[in-house]
Every structure is written in structure tokens, then in C-alpha cells.
Scaffold this active site. Structure first.
Site, PDB file in Angstrom:
ATOM      1  CD  GLU A   1      -3.794   3.603  -1.409  1.00  0.00           C
ATOM      2  OE1 GLU A   1      -4.632   2.682  -1.255  1.00  0.00           O
ATOM      3  OE2 GLU A   1      -2.985   3.953  -0.512  1.00  0.00           O
TER       4      GLU A   1
ATOM      5  CG  ASP B   1      -5.715   8.291 -12.393  1.00  0.00           C
ATOM      6  OD1 ASP B   1      -5.948   7.886 -11.229  1.00  0.00           O
ATOM      7  OD2 ASP B   1      -6.611   8.619 -13.204  1.00  0.00           O
TER       8      ASP B   1
ATOM      9  CG  ASN C   1      -5.696  11.350  -5.589  1.00  0.00           C
ATOM     10  OD1 ASN C   1      -5.232  11.377  -6.730  1.00  0.00           O
ATOM     11  ND2 ASN C   1      -6.245  10.279  -5.040  1.00  0.00           N
TER      12      ASN C   1
ATOM     13  CG  ASP D   1      -1.946   1.102   1.224  1.00  0.00           C
ATOM     14  OD1 ASP D   1      -3.157   0.764   1.085  1.00  0.00           O
ATOM     15  OD2 ASP D   1      -1.556   2.281   1.304  1.00  0.00           O
TER      16      ASP D   1
HETATM   17  P1  GH3 Z   1      -1.941   5.742   4.417  1.00  0.00           P
HETATM   18  O1  GH3 Z   1      -0.487   6.051   4.431  1.00  0.00           O
HETATM   19  O2  GH3 Z   1      -2.552   5.536   5.714  1.00  0.00           O
HETATM   20  O3  GH3 Z   1      -2.209   4.607   3.448  1.00  0.00           O
HETATM   21  O4  GH3 Z   1      -2.585   7.063   3.845  1.00  0.00           O
HETATM   22  P2  GH3 Z   1      -3.346   7.230   2.520  1.00  0.00           P
HETATM   23  O5  GH3 Z   1      -3.686   8.606   2.272  1.00  0.00           O
HETATM   24  O6  GH3 Z   1      -2.577   6.569   1.407  1.00  0.00           O
HETATM   25  O7  GH3 Z   1      -4.628   6.300   2.750  1.00  0.00           O
HETATM   26  P3  GH3 Z   1      -6.182   6.474   2.385  1.00  0.00           P
HETATM   27  O8  GH3 Z   1      -6.764   5.112   2.410  1.00  0.00           O
HETATM   28  O9  GH3 Z   1      -6.741   7.414   3.438  1.00  0.00           O
HETATM   29  O10 GH3 Z   1      -6.309   7.122   1.066  1.00  0.00           O
HETATM   30  C1  GH3 Z   1      -6.152   6.520  -0.125  1.00  0.00           C
HETATM   31  C2  GH3 Z   1      -6.404   7.418  -1.217  1.00  0.00           C
HETATM   32  O11 GH3 Z   1      -6.047   6.902  -2.474  1.00  0.00           O
HETATM   33  C3  GH3 Z   1      -7.841   7.784  -1.248  1.00  0.00           C
HETATM   34  C4  GH3 Z   1      -8.144   7.809  -2.731  1.00  0.00           C
HETATM   35  O12 GH3 Z   1      -8.611   9.049  -3.209  1.00  0.00           O
HETATM   36  C5  GH3 Z   1      -6.868   7.532  -3.418  1.00  0.00           C
HETATM   37  N1  GH3 Z   1      -7.071   6.715  -4.534  1.00  0.00           N
HETATM   38  C6  GH3 Z   1      -7.564   5.443  -4.519  1.00  0.00           C
HETATM   39  N2  GH3 Z   1      -7.655   4.971  -5.811  1.00  0.00           N
HETATM   40  C7  GH3 Z   1      -7.232   5.993  -6.620  1.00  0.00           C
HETATM   41  C8  GH3 Z   1      -7.092   6.130  -8.031  1.00  0.00           C
HETATM   42  O13 GH3 Z   1      -7.405   5.227  -8.776  1.00  0.00           O
HETATM   43  N3  GH3 Z   1      -6.599   7.314  -8.517  1.00  0.00           N
HETATM   44  C9  GH3 Z   1      -6.299   8.327  -7.724  1.00  0.00           C
HETATM   45  N4  GH3 Z   1      -5.825   9.480  -8.253  1.00  0.00           N
HETATM   46  N5  GH3 Z   1      -6.408   8.238  -6.403  1.00  0.00           N
HETATM   47  C10 GH3 Z   1      -6.857   7.097  -5.817  1.00  0.00           C
HETATM   48 MG    MG Z   2      -2.229   4.399   1.364  1.00  0.00          MG
HETATM   49 MG    MG Z   3      -4.894   2.365   1.123  1.00  0.00          MG
END
Ligand code: GH3
Ligand code: MG
Ligand code: MG
Length: 630
Positions: free
Chosen positions: A545, A519, A510, A502
Site C-alpha cells: 500500500e 484491494d 484487510n 503509505d
Molecule cells: P502503518 O500505519 O504503520 O503503515 O500501518 P499498516 O497497517 O498500514 O502497516 P503494515 O505494514 O503493518 O501493514 C500493511 C498491510 O497492507 C499488510 C498487508 O496485508 C496489506 N496489504 C499489502 N498489500 C496488499 C494488497 O495488495 N491487498 C490487500 N488487501 N492488502 C494489502
Molecule cells: Mg501502511
Molecule cells: Mg506499509
């Protein structure tokens, strides 16, 4: 011309031919019958002739006998004088028959005593003057007759009258009959009669229906119906040498008959039915024949008409049947040409071990590369065209269909191997053809080439298992692979470890740079992982992610080692726009006692631990603790 009319004429023709042939045969037989018939009639006729000859002779004999017995003559003789009474008696007797040439009495010294004669038949008889009487004692007839006993008769040959040492002209056939004259027991002379035979002979041989030949014992012709070559024995020296017999006669057609008269030169009669007579008889038959033919012609019309009815009906039935067969054949041809044009192949194969082919449409060449002939000559059997890996399945499917008593079924798509060793996918609809007793006769298959379809299917299948953004495997594929690996682990104890990754604080990306950059970073991150893995290892996007790495044949410590390495590589990687990023890693391995969900839970927990512990690190799941907890 209709069949019926044709038949009518054929029957008519054969009827006529038959009638005419039969009649010709009849005529031929008839000819023989006519011939043998006329020969039989000739035999009867010959008897008549014989009788008439006898009568002629008897008649003359009677005259001699009358003279011999005559009292007048005897009285005259006793007195040793020849009276005019005796002469008158001789003349009277000569007058009774116009064919008497001479009637004489010659005494024992050969002196002619009484002579009555006639120059030509039918003329008046007269008494020869005493001055003309001769001595005949040296003549053969006198000597011959003088040897006879009382009452006996003598006959000369039938020959020509000789006058002054030469044959008299016109010819005068003569027969002499003589008898000795006894007086009071003593031989006193002879009585002799010369008979003109011409008119008798003419009557004898005259006939409308026969050619009659009177011949001597050597078969020299004396007289005949046509009056040709008569008396040639006497008249021509040439003839005597060369033409002895009735050479020209067809002996089979002639009836020969011996005349029973006392002449030394036994006479014979040869009777030949005349050709004209036979022809006339046959002609009569020909008229009959024409009537019969006419009758047959008249009968043939209605008969041929009747005879043509049944075959004509049959023929029209046959015509209809032929038409139907033709149409069926055409339809079959159309169907077959459909197969030839399309990619589909019509197969008929036998229920034998190698599935020999009894029929296949031309289109087989397009599908398998083999020609129709390769199958019809049995150099290729259908079973040998089926992919080795699919043969058993195809076999079993067929067996099952037979057991279920199915008439028609569709095989699961299977592979065939073409002549050029290419693999093709086909769809096989098979009909099980049985006979009345339920025995399998053969199989008819309708094969379709579905190779392209199959390839599309594979493509689609792959597409469905690829993450559209990062172009690595997606969650669907990861789930399938986990299932497969878990099965192999359970069944074969094939080890498998998993790493869940992860990205740390991805939300910030983002937030700070927008989704498009987010992306982009996801794509770059996937590539970093992908590039750092072996061929057998699979990395896929688990969601958002998070990425899951499946490591077949990999023990936990090897997986941890790889995770550490990946953690460092990510940490050191320079991402576009955002520069440095880190990620957290959870590692687990399949253990007995935990199912897939539990294993995935485990790795998820490990990852969570890494996050909690400050991120940018690797945490290993404690599987045993987890089992104990369970
Ligand atoms: P942590 O270190 O705890 O993992 O923090 P984090 O911010 O990575 O974790 P969180 O689960 O809070 O957020 C994940 C984010 O990833 C939220 C979402 O908007 C973003 N995300 C998920 N899939 C995609 C995608 O396909 N494209 C984009 N641009 N962003 C994505
Ligand atoms: Mg994360
Ligand atoms: Mg995550």
C-alpha cells in the site's frame, strides 16, 4: 524430326542446290565456249572452202593453159585452119571434167572458131556444129580478155547462165575463165571456159554443223546450205530493193571470210554454226552435268551425315543448357512469386549515395505503397524510404558490416516511411554482394514488415510496466523512470523530486473488511493520487500500500507543497465501505552526491518519520545531513 535429321537434310539440300547451280553456270559458260569454239572451227573450215574454190579455178586455168600451150593447137593455128584435131583436143579436155559447160576459142575478130559444149553437167560433151558458131566481138568478156597480156587470166562474176537473153531454168550458176591466145608474140584471140558451178557450190555450202552462205561483195546471197533466197539479186526485183543484206543474221555468231579468187565480184563466205550443232554440243554437256549431280547426290549423303554430327552434339548440349536455364528461371520465378505473395520484399540496391534500386519484388507495393516501376525508373531510391531518425543507424550498421567483411547481417529493426507517410517497422537481412576482386557490386536485402510485431512488443512492454490491480505504473516502470530521471539530473542537472506515500493502518482494512475491500481501497487510493497530478508527474505502486510519485522538473519545495495538498485530498476523500482514510508522505529531491538507492532510502526515511510522528502528515528528507553522514 530430330535436330540431327533436320541438319542432315539441310546439308543435303544445300549440297544439291550448290551442285545444280554450279552445273547450270558451267553450262552457261559452256554455251559461250561451244559458240566461240565453233566459230574458230568455222574459220578453219572457211580456209578449206577457199582452197577448194582455188583448186576448182586452178583446175580450169590449167586446162586453158594446156590448150594455150598445146602444140597441136598452135600448129593448127599457124596453118590457119581449124582441124578436127584441134576440135578433138578441145573435146578431150572438156571430157576430163564433167562440169565444163563450154570450152571455146574465139579469134581476134570475135568469131567463135572452136566450141565444145555440154547441155547439163555430167552429160556428154560435144563439138558445136560450125553453123551454130557466133561472133562475140561485142561481148564484155571478149573485150575484157582481149585487153590482157600474155599469160594473164580473166574471171567472170559468179552468176546465172543466160540463154536467149533470159535466165536459164533450172538455174545454172556459171563461172567463166578466160585467157588471151598469143601466137608468135601476137594476140590472136581468146580461150574461154564456162564452168557449171551448181554441184561445186552445193558441195561448198553443204554442212551438217554450219549454215554456209556464199555472198557477193554487197552481201547478197548467192547460195546457202538451206538453199533459201538463193540468187534473189538476179531473180527478184523486190528483193533487190528491200532485202539487200543477210539481215536476219546475228553478226556476232557469224564468221565472214573473203574468197581469194580473181572474180571482179569479190565473193565472201559467211559461216554460222548451226543451232542444232551447238545444242548437240550442249546436250553432251548436260549429260556430263547429270553425272556430276548424281555424283554429288551420292557424296552428299555420307558428307551430310558426317557434317551433322558435331552441330547435333552441340545442339543437344545447348538444349540441356537451355533446359537448365529454364528450370533456374522457373525456380527464380517461384521464389519471386513467393515474395509477391508474402509480405516480404526482395530488394537489390546499388552501392551509391542514395541506394538506387536495381531490382525489387512486386510485394514492395504492399510494404511501401510504391510500385515496382517507381524504383526501376529511379524516381524513388531506397534511402529516401528510411525514417529520418533511423537512417544514420542503418548506414552505420552497413558500414560496420562492410568493415567486418561480413557477407550477411541483420539490421536492428528500423522504421520506413510509406508513400502515404505511414511509419512501418521492418526487419532487414542484407547480403553484401561482391565481385571476384572483392569490390561491392550491390546489396540484396530481404525485408520483412514487423510493424504488428513491434506494436505487440510495445503493448507487452507497457503491460509489464503496469500494476495489474491499480492500473497505474508498477515498480518496474518506476525503477526505469528513476534511472532515466537520475541520468538527466546528472547529465543536464534536470531537477527531479520524489514523494513516497503509505496508507495509514491499512492492515485494519484487510482485517475488518477482508482483502477484496482492501484491494478496492488500493484502487480508489491510486485514482485519488493520479487525479491530483499533472501530466508529466508519474505515480506508481511501489509495493503493497505504498506509492511513489516522480516529479520531473520539480524542486523540493514544490514537491512538499504537492505532498501537503495530496495529504489533505486523501484525508478528505470518502472511500467506499471504509469511509475516511489517511496517508503519510515522505518527500525528497535528487541531490549531487547521492545515487538512486540513497535517494530512495532518504525518501523512505522521511516517510518513516511521518509515521513515527503520528501519521497523516508530510515529512521532508534532509539530503544535506544524509550526505554529511555518508
Ligand atoms: P502503518 O500505519 O504503520 O503503515 O500501518 P499498516 O497497517 O498500514 O502497516 P503494515 O505494514 O503493518 O501493514 C500493511 C498491510 O497492507 C499488510 C498487508 O496485508 C496489506 N496489504 C499489502 N498489500 C496488499 C494488497 O495488495 N491487498 C490487500 N488487501 N492488502 C494489502
Ligand atoms: Mg501502511
Ligand atoms: Mg506499509
Amino acid at each position: 524430326m530430330s535436330f540431327r535429321i533436320k541438319l542432315f537434310f539441310i546439308f543435303l539440300f544445300y549440297g544439291l542446290v550448290l551442285a545444280v547451280t554450279a552445273q547450270f553456270l558451267m553450262i552457261k559458260i559452256n554455251k559461250d565456249v561451244v559458240r566461240s569454239d565453233s566459230l574458230k572451227k568455222a574459220a578453219l573450215y572457211a580456209e578449206d572452202l577457199d582452197e577448194s574454190f582455188q583448186r576448182n579455178i586452178k583446175n580450169s586455168q590449167a586446162k586453158l593453159k594446156a590448150l594455150r600451150e598445146s602444140i597441136i593447137f598452135k600448129e593448127n593455128f599457124r596453118e590457119h585452119k581449124v582441124t578436127k584435131y584441134s576440135q578433138a583436143l578441145f573435146l578431150d579436155i572438156a571430157k576430163t571434167s564433167s562440169n565444163i559447160m563450154q570450152l571455146r576459142f574465139i579469134d581476134k575478130n570475135g568469131e567463135e572458131i572452136i566450141r565444145v559444149e555440154r547441155t547439163n553437167p555430167g552429160q556428154e560433151a560435144y563439138i558445136t556444129d560450125n553453123a551454130y558458131l557466133q561472133n562475140k566481138k561485142n561481148r564484155y568478156y571478149f573485150k575484157d580478155i582481149m585487153k590482157l597480156r600474155n599469160g594473164e587470166f580473166w574471171y567472170s562474176n559468179l552468176d546465172l547462165n543466160i540463154e536467149h537473153g533470159k535466165i536459164e531454168r533450172p538455174l545454172k550458176p556459171v563461172l567463166r575463165i578466160g585467157t588471151p591466145f598469143y601466137f608468135e608474140g601476137k594476140k590472136e584471140g581468146i580461150l574461154i571456159i564456162n564452168i557449171f558451178m551448181q554441184s561445186f557450190l552445193d558441195t561448198l555450202v553443204s554442212s551438217d554443223i554450219y549454215k554456209i552462205y556464199l555472198v557477193d561483195k554487197d552481201e547478197y546471197i548467192l547460195v546457202n546450205t538451206e538453199h533459201k533466197d538463193e540468187w534473189n539479186r538476179y531473180l527478184s526485183k523486190e528483193y533487190k530493193k528491200e532485202k539487200k543484206y543477210l539481215d536476219s543474221l546475228n553478226r556476232e555468231d557469224a564468221y565472214k571470210f573473203d574468197l581469194h579468187i580473181g572474180t571482179p565480184d569479190d565473193l565472201k563466205i559467211v559461216i554460222i554454226p548451226s543451232q542444232e550443232y551447238i545444242d548437240a554440243q550442249i546436250k553432251e554437256n548436260i549429260y556430263q552435268f547429270l553425272w556430276v549431280v548424281l555424283a554429288v547426290v551420292l557424296l552428299s549423303f555420307p558428307l551430310s551425315y558426317l557434317l551433322s554430327i558435331v552441330p547435333a552434339k552441340l545442339n543437344s548440349k545447348v538444349d540441356t543448357l537451355n533446359q537448365r536455364l529454364k528450370e533456374e528461371a522457373q525456380q527464380k520465378d517461384i521464389l519471386l512469386s513467393l515474395f509477391d505473395l508474402s509480405d516480404a520484399v526482395l530488394f537489390q540496391w546499388n552501392n551509391d549515395s542514395e541506394w538506387s534500386v536495381s531490382f525489387v519484388s512486386k510485394s514492395v507495393e504492399k510494404l511501401l505503397g510504391y510500385k515496382q516501376d517507381d524504383f526501376s525508373s529511379n524516381s524513388v531510391a531506397y534511402a529516401s524510404c528510411i525514417h529520418h531518425d533511423d537512417l544514420l543507424t542503418v548506414h552505420n550498421e552497413l558500414k560496420e558490416a562492410i568493415e567486418k567483411n561480413l557477407y550477411f547481417f541483420t539490421h536492428a529493426p528500423y522504421r520506413v516511411i510509406t508513400k502515404e507517410k505511414k511509419i512501418k517497422w521492418i526487419l532487414d537481412n542484407t547480403v553484401i554482394v561482391k565481385d571476384e576482386s572483392g569490390e561491392i557490386v550491390n546489396f540484396v536485402g530481404y525485408l520483412t514488415d514487423i510493424t504488428e510485431l513491434k506494436e505487440k512488443e510495445f503493448e507487452l512492454n507497457n503491460l509489464a510496466r503496469i500494476d495489474q490491480l491499480t492500473k497505474i505504473s508498477n515498480r518496474l516502470y518506476l525503477d526505469e523512470l528513476l534511472l532515466k530521471q537520475y541520468y538527466r539530473f546528472n547529465r543536464y542537472s534536470e531537477e527531479c523530486s520524489i514523494i513516497l506515500v503509505d496508507i495509514d493502518h491499512f492492515k485494519e482494512v484487510n482485517d475488518n473488511y477482508g482483502h477484496l475491500v482492501g484491494d478496492k481501497i488500493l484502487v480508489e487510493f491510486a485514482q485519488v493520487l493520479q487525479n491530483s497530478l499533472r501530466k508529466d508527474d508519474v505515480v506508481g505502486r511501489w509495493g503493497g500500500e505504498e506509492f511513489l510519485i516522480i516529479l520531473p522538473h520539480t524542486q523540493l519545495n514544490q514537491a512538499v507543497f504537492l505532498a501537503e495538498k495530496l495529504c489533505r485530498i486523501v484525508r478528505e476523500n470518502e472511500f467506499s465501505v471504509v469511509g475516511k482514510k489517511t496517508a503519510s508522505f515522505g518527500v525528497a529531491t535528487f541531490v549531487h552526491g547521492l545515487n538512486i538507492e540513497q535517494s530512495v532510502d532518504l525518501v523512505d526515511k522521511a516517510l518513516y518519520e511521518a509515521k513515527v510522528a503520528g501519521r497523516n502528515m508530510v515529512k521532508v528528507a534532509d539530503a544535506k545531513a544524509s550526505i554529511k553522514k555518508e
